[in-house]
Design a protein around this motif. Structure first.
Motif, short mmCIF file in Angstrom:
data_model
loop_
_atom_site.label_atom_id
_atom_site.label_comp_id
_atom_site.label_asym_id
_atom_site.label_seq_id
_atom_site.Cartn_x
_atom_site.Cartn_y
_atom_site.Cartn_z
N LEU A 1 0.85 -1.23 0.07
CA LEU A 1 0.13 0.11 0.15
C LEU A 1 0.83 1.33 -0.14
O LEU A 1 0.44 2.25 -0.79
CB LEU A 1 -0.82 0.05 1.17
N GLN B 1 -7.58 -10.58 -13.79
CA GLN B 1 -6.51 -9.91 -12.65
C GLN B 1 -5.11 -10.21 -12.85
O GLN B 1 -4.39 -9.34 -12.45
CB GLN B 1 -7.25 -10.38 -11.36
N VAL C 1 -2.28 -9.23 -5.98
CA VAL C 1 -3.61 -9.18 -6.56
C VAL C 1 -4.49 -8.24 -6.06
O VAL C 1 -5.19 -7.44 -6.31
CB VAL C 1 -4.26 -10.54 -7.03
N GLN C 2 -4.66 -8.67 -4.42
CA GLN C 2 -5.58 -8.04 -3.81
C GLN C 2 -5.42 -6.65 -3.57
O GLN C 2 -6.12 -5.67 -3.56
CB GLN C 2 -5.43 -8.63 -2.49
N GLN C 3 -4.10 -6.22 -3.18
CA GLN C 3 -3.61 -5.02 -2.71
C GLN C 3 -3.43 -3.95 -3.80
O GLN C 3 -3.31 -2.88 -3.83
CB GLN C 3 -2.71 -4.88 -1.55
N ARG D 1 -4.86 -0.97 -10.40
CA ARG D 1 -4.97 -1.56 -11.70
C ARG D 1 -3.58 -1.68 -12.50
O ARG D 1 -3.63 -1.23 -13.71
CB ARG D 1 -5.90 -0.67 -12.60
N GLN E 1 -3.24 -4.80 -7.66
CA GLN E 1 -3.86 -5.01 -8.88
C GLN E 1 -5.33 -4.41 -8.76
O GLN E 1 -5.76 -3.58 -9.64
CB GLN E 1 -3.98 -6.44 -9.41
N SER E 2 -5.90 -4.96 -7.54
CA SER E 2 -7.33 -4.22 -7.46
C SER E 2 -7.60 -2.92 -7.12
O SER E 2 -8.53 -2.36 -7.61
CB SER E 2 -8.17 -5.20 -6.55
N ARG E 3 -6.57 -2.32 -6.48
CA ARG E 3 -6.44 -0.93 -6.28
C ARG E 3 -5.88 -0.06 -7.20
O ARG E 3 -6.62 1.07 -7.52
CB ARG E 3 -5.95 -0.74 -5.07
N TYR F 1 -7.21 -16.09 -11.20
CA TYR F 1 -7.14 -14.84 -11.46
C TYR F 1 -6.54 -14.37 -12.80
O TYR F 1 -6.89 -13.42 -13.40
CB TYR F 1 -5.80 -14.44 -10.42
N ARG G 1 -0.88 -13.52 -4.09
CA ARG G 1 -2.35 -12.93 -3.84
C ARG G 1 -2.20 -11.64 -3.23
O ARG G 1 -3.25 -10.91 -3.56
CB ARG G 1 -2.66 -14.26 -2.43
#
Lengths: 211, 280
Positions: free
Chosen positions: B135, B217, B186-188, B194, B190-192, B212, B183
């Motif tokens: 993050l 993703q 991807v979660q923190q 892009r 890619q999804s936030r 994924y 994981r």
């Protein structure tokens, strides 16, 4: 010369570890203890210089970096002590009488991680996956995927007895689950064999120069 | 005694010797078995090919020496692929053991391609914190990694002056052996943010990440030694992974034989036991 010595040490340790397959023996035990000891030492140093030194020691005890006042040189030096103290509190579990204090740190840690993780996990693992499975039934692959998804979900639906249509779907789900477990097992075998290949390559190539 | 009971009690060390022979023999005498390129691996290759020359890409290396046989060839091949395409590489690690492993690959490859540290590539080393670090990188990579692996301030590294956050990274290759790894990326990330993210994982972890790829993703996925070997072939630099695939295939064939043989022995001995029970 140094390379030969280190490679030979590596080869002897590799053979010592694999000697366990014959039976437990002092060579294996020596290699095992060596790995544990070296790993503990390596990670202790790494974690000190990456966690404690930059986050607690430097902010508190250094006075300034360049022109910037930090640590005891600034008025906010005590802020860095808070995570340090919370970290130390985790060790109170070694003293049963004060063990409960460590739960404060654990609560903050778990709460923080849950807060950070919840929204992205919902997005990445639930919403995006649901979206990816909302497919038009225009190809055999898509039909296969949807049937597998519905069957597997049905198998884990325990509020009604698996009879009739529900029973058929649950049985289809079991088939897909078994295929999934088989694939996972196959990949696991592949992974373990890869590690063996890596070690044998090291012995034959780097040590014995046979390949 | 029921038929097959002797063979069911076979010394397991006999199986170990057969597996060892199945690994050693193809390594000494390569069989050059054919290998197809799977779509997830082709996607990784295509994604790197699609990045414009001169762009900055990231190698997120999250593995340790125990998974080197599978993952080191992936990291090496990605670095080779990126250097060949004149992409600049930023290496960032969430595992403490990763930075020296990446250095092992960067050293000879940067020499081979005439790349200069600080201008063409940089190794930011390890940063503790897992998802918190990810993050932080989304806000500012230089603030999250204030120094590189050698302790040089990122302010003094020319390549890092062009990097603020993931907006400046054209592609991320995550080579992962576990948690934190694919994981979490991807979660923190890619999804936030892009980002254009692909992954190389151990074979054990690969089945968890194929969904994924299907959902988009992950741009692509290198699964285990086979994924690494396919990528090496696509990049035109067969290496350790490719040479290990013969042994991999022979051992797999042997294990299939073990499973079939084990089942035959099981059914034969079960039938024999039933007959014995009836006779009694």
């Amino acid at each position: 010369m140094a390379t030969i010595i280190w490679t030979t040490i590596g080869a002897i340790l590799t053979l010592s570890v694999y000697s366990f397959l014959y039976k437990d023996n002092p060579f294996y035990k020596f290699a095992e203890h060596l790995v544990v000891g070296i790993s503990a030492g390596y990670y202790l140093v790494i974690y000190y210089f990456n966690f404690i030194q930059p986050n607690v020691v430097a902010p508190v005890f250094l006075l300034r970096i360049g022109n910037e006042a930090i640590g005891l040189g600034s008025s906010m030096w005590w802020l860095a002590l808070i995570p340090g103290i919370l970290g130390l509190l985790l060790y109170t579990r070694f003293f049963p009488k004060f063990g409960w204090v460590g739960r404060w740190s654990l609560g903050i840690y778990v709460g923080g991680y849950a807060g950070l993780g919840l929204s992205p996990i919902m997005q990445a693992r639930v919403l995006n996956q649901i979206g990816a499975n909302a497919l038009p039934l225009t190809s055999i692959t898509n039909v296969f995927l949807i049937v597998g998804l519905l069957g597997t979900l049905t198998y884990f639906f325990f509020s009604m007895k698996h009879k009739g249509v529900l029973g058929v779907l649950a049985r289809v789900g079991i088939v897909f689950l078994m295929v999934g477990f088989g694939a996972s097992f196959g990949y696991t075998v592949m992974s373990r064999v890869s590690l063996l290949i890596g070690r044998v390559s090291f012995l034959l190539h780097d040590w014995l120069h046979l390949i | 005694m029921a038929k097959g009971s002797d063979i069911r009690n076979i010394d397991r060390r006999f199986i170990f010797v057969l597996v060892l022979a199945a690994v050693v023999w193809p390594l000494l005498h390569p069989l050059r078995l054919p290998m197809d390129i799977s779509p997830p691996v082709q996607s990784v290759y295509d994604a790197v090919e699609a990045v414009p020359a001169g762009s900055i890409v990231m190698l997120a290396a999250d593995y340790s020496p125990d998974t080197m046989p599978e993952l080191q060839p992936m990291a090496e091949t990605f670095i080779r692929h990126a250097f060949r395409r004149d992409l600049r590489i930023v290496v960032a690690c969430l595992w403490p053991a990763s930075p020296p492993l990446v250095e092992q690959a960067l050293g000879p490859l940067s020499e081979e391609f005439g790349k200069e540290y600080g201008t063409d590539y940089v190794n930011l080393g390890y940063m503790a914190g897992g998802i918190v670090t990810l993050l932080g990188m989304g806000a500012s990579i230089p603030e999250t990694f204030p120094t590189d692996y050698g302790g040089t301030s990122v302010d003094e590294i020319p390549l890092m002056l062009e990097v603020e956050n993931f907006d400046d990274i054209a592609f991320v290759m995550e080579v992962s052996a576990g948690t934190p790894g694919t994981r979490e990326w991807v979660q923190q990330v890619q999804s936030r943010f892009r980002v254009n993210l692909a992954s190389g994982t151990t074979a054990v972890g690969a089945p968890n990440f194929y969904p994924y790829v299907q959902s988009g993703q992950l741009t692509g996925l290198l699964g285990g030694l086979k994924g690494a070997a396919e990528y090496e072939i696509l990049v035109g630099a067969p290496g350790d992974a490719t040479s290990g695939m013969d042994a991999q295939s022979v051992v797999h064939a042997l294990i299939v034989c073990f499973i079939i043989f084990g089942n035959i022995v099981y059914f034969v001995s079960r039938r024999s036991e039933k007959r014995l029970a009836q006779d009694v």
